[in-house]
Design a protein around this motif. Structure first.
Motif, PDB file in Angstrom:
ATOM      1  N   LEU A   1     -12.122  15.609 -54.663  1.00  0.00           N
ATOM      2  CA  LEU A   1     -10.912  14.933 -54.213  1.00  0.00           C
ATOM      3  C   LEU A   1     -10.899  14.764 -52.697  1.00  0.00           C
ATOM      4  O   LEU A   1     -10.598  13.684 -52.180  1.00  0.00           O
ATOM      5  CB  LEU A   1      -9.700  15.732 -54.696  1.00  0.00           C
ATOM      6  N   LYS A   2     -11.249  15.822 -51.971  1.00  0.00           N
ATOM      7  CA  LYS A   2     -11.236  15.758 -50.509  1.00  0.00           C
ATOM      8  C   LYS A   2     -12.294  14.785 -50.004  1.00  0.00           C
ATOM      9  O   LYS A   2     -12.084  14.084 -49.010  1.00  0.00           O
ATOM     10  CB  LYS A   2     -11.458  17.152 -49.928  1.00  0.00           C
ATOM     11  N   ARG A   3     -13.424  14.754 -50.691  1.00  0.00           N
ATOM     12  CA  ARG A   3     -14.472  13.816 -50.277  1.00  0.00           C
ATOM     13  C   ARG A   3     -13.998  12.372 -50.474  1.00  0.00           C
ATOM     14  O   ARG A   3     -14.218  11.501 -49.612  1.00  0.00           O
ATOM     15  CB  ARG A   3     -15.739  14.074 -51.091  1.00  0.00           C
ATOM     16  N   MET A   4     -13.339  12.115 -51.593  1.00  0.00           N
ATOM     17  CA  MET A   4     -12.845  10.764 -51.853  1.00  0.00           C
ATOM     18  C   MET A   4     -11.717  10.398 -50.901  1.00  0.00           C
ATOM     19  O   MET A   4     -11.611   9.251 -50.452  1.00  0.00           O
ATOM     20  CB  MET A   4     -12.382  10.655 -53.307  1.00  0.00           C
ATOM     21  N   LEU A   5     -10.856  11.363 -50.566  1.00  0.00           N
ATOM     22  CA  LEU A   5      -9.794  11.102 -49.603  1.00  0.00           C
ATOM     23  C   LEU A   5     -10.368  10.738 -48.235  1.00  0.00           C
ATOM     24  O   LEU A   5      -9.880   9.835 -47.558  1.00  0.00           O
ATOM     25  CB  LEU A   5      -8.890  12.327 -49.474  1.00  0.00           C
ATOM     26  N   GLN A   6     -11.400  11.451 -47.847  1.00  0.00           N
ATOM     27  CA  GLN A   6     -12.023  11.175 -46.555  1.00  0.00           C
ATOM     28  C   GLN A   6     -12.597   9.759 -46.531  1.00  0.00           C
ATOM     29  O   GLN A   6     -12.470   9.041 -45.536  1.00  0.00           O
ATOM     30  CB  GLN A   6     -13.122  12.197 -46.280  1.00  0.00           C
TER      31      GLN A   6
END
Length: 227
Positions: free
Chosen positions: A158-163
């Motif tokens: 999720l954090k990778r996609m948000l970034q």
């Protein structure tokens, strides 16, 4: 967390878990997590000549609550909910979970819950489902809870996609009839649903197998956890 009373509670929990398993019941772990638009990694590397920190707005925006239930072989149910997830919301979600189990052929589930305030009323409705059992996880026993490992993988994706999508999210084109907050919340929901798709049955089995290494120590009351 390593008080003798907590070690005894872990041992008692393990005995009950083994009893349910011996009865042929399906063990299903329940837990929640949440995130918002400005959920980012707290550690990482920066390119040469650039700052390692990222400045984000002071307002974090509304949270998106994620509620999940997993067995030792699959994700049984995953739901997102905007804003708070309170005890009454949990009761309705629990009924949906029981229905989902029936639909997947899980007829004798034992739901393992922690001591979160959200779960405080689940015992009140358990009589509605004679075939269902509840088992509370011992305090400070995250090492015995495989769904915690699932959330780690989920949040990592999720954090990778948000970034990757943050520039587009912050500069999203306005759609008539929708507020910017609504458009961004829809983006968050889409990212959450895409991230949970990374959780495969093989990964669920791996999470379950990994926590089982701590079962003997918890049964002997010598499992020591670190903060």
């Amino acid at each position: 967390m390593n008080k003798e009373e907590n070690k005894v509670k872990r041992s008692t929990y393990m005995n009950k878990l083994f009893e349910n398993r011996a009865e042929g019941r399906s063990l299903i772990w329940i837990d929640e997590t949440n995130f918002n638009l400005y959920c980012k990694r707290s550690q990482g590397r920066s390119r040469i000549g650039t700052r390692a920190s990222v400045v984000v707005p002071a307002s974090k925006g509304s949270n998106l609550h994620c509620i999940g239930a997993m067995s030792s072989s699959a994700l049984v149910l995953f739901t997102t909910r905007r804003g708070a997830f309170k005890a009454n919301d949990c009761l309705q979600w629990f009924r949906d979970l029981v229905d989902a189990c029936e639909g997947q052929g899980i007829h004798n589930p034992t739901f393992i819950i922690d001591n979160a305030p959200t779960h405080c009323r689940l015992e009140n409705i358990i009589q509605e489902f004679p075939h269902v059992k509840l088992l509370r996880l011992a305090p400070y026993s995250y090492l015995l809870n495989p769904i915690e490992l699932m959330w780690n993988i989920f949040k990592s994706h999720l954090k990778r996609m948000l970034q990757e999508r943050m520039p587009r999210i912050l500069n999203i084109t306005h759609v008539p009839g929708l507020s910017m907050a609504e458009q961004r919340m829809r983006e968050l929901e889409q990212i959450a649903n895409e991230s949970i798709a990374f959780i495969t049955p093989n990964m669920s089995m791996g999470f379950s197998n990994r926590v089982e290494r701590y079962y003997p120590m918890a049964s002997r009351e010598d499992l020591k956890e670190l903060p």
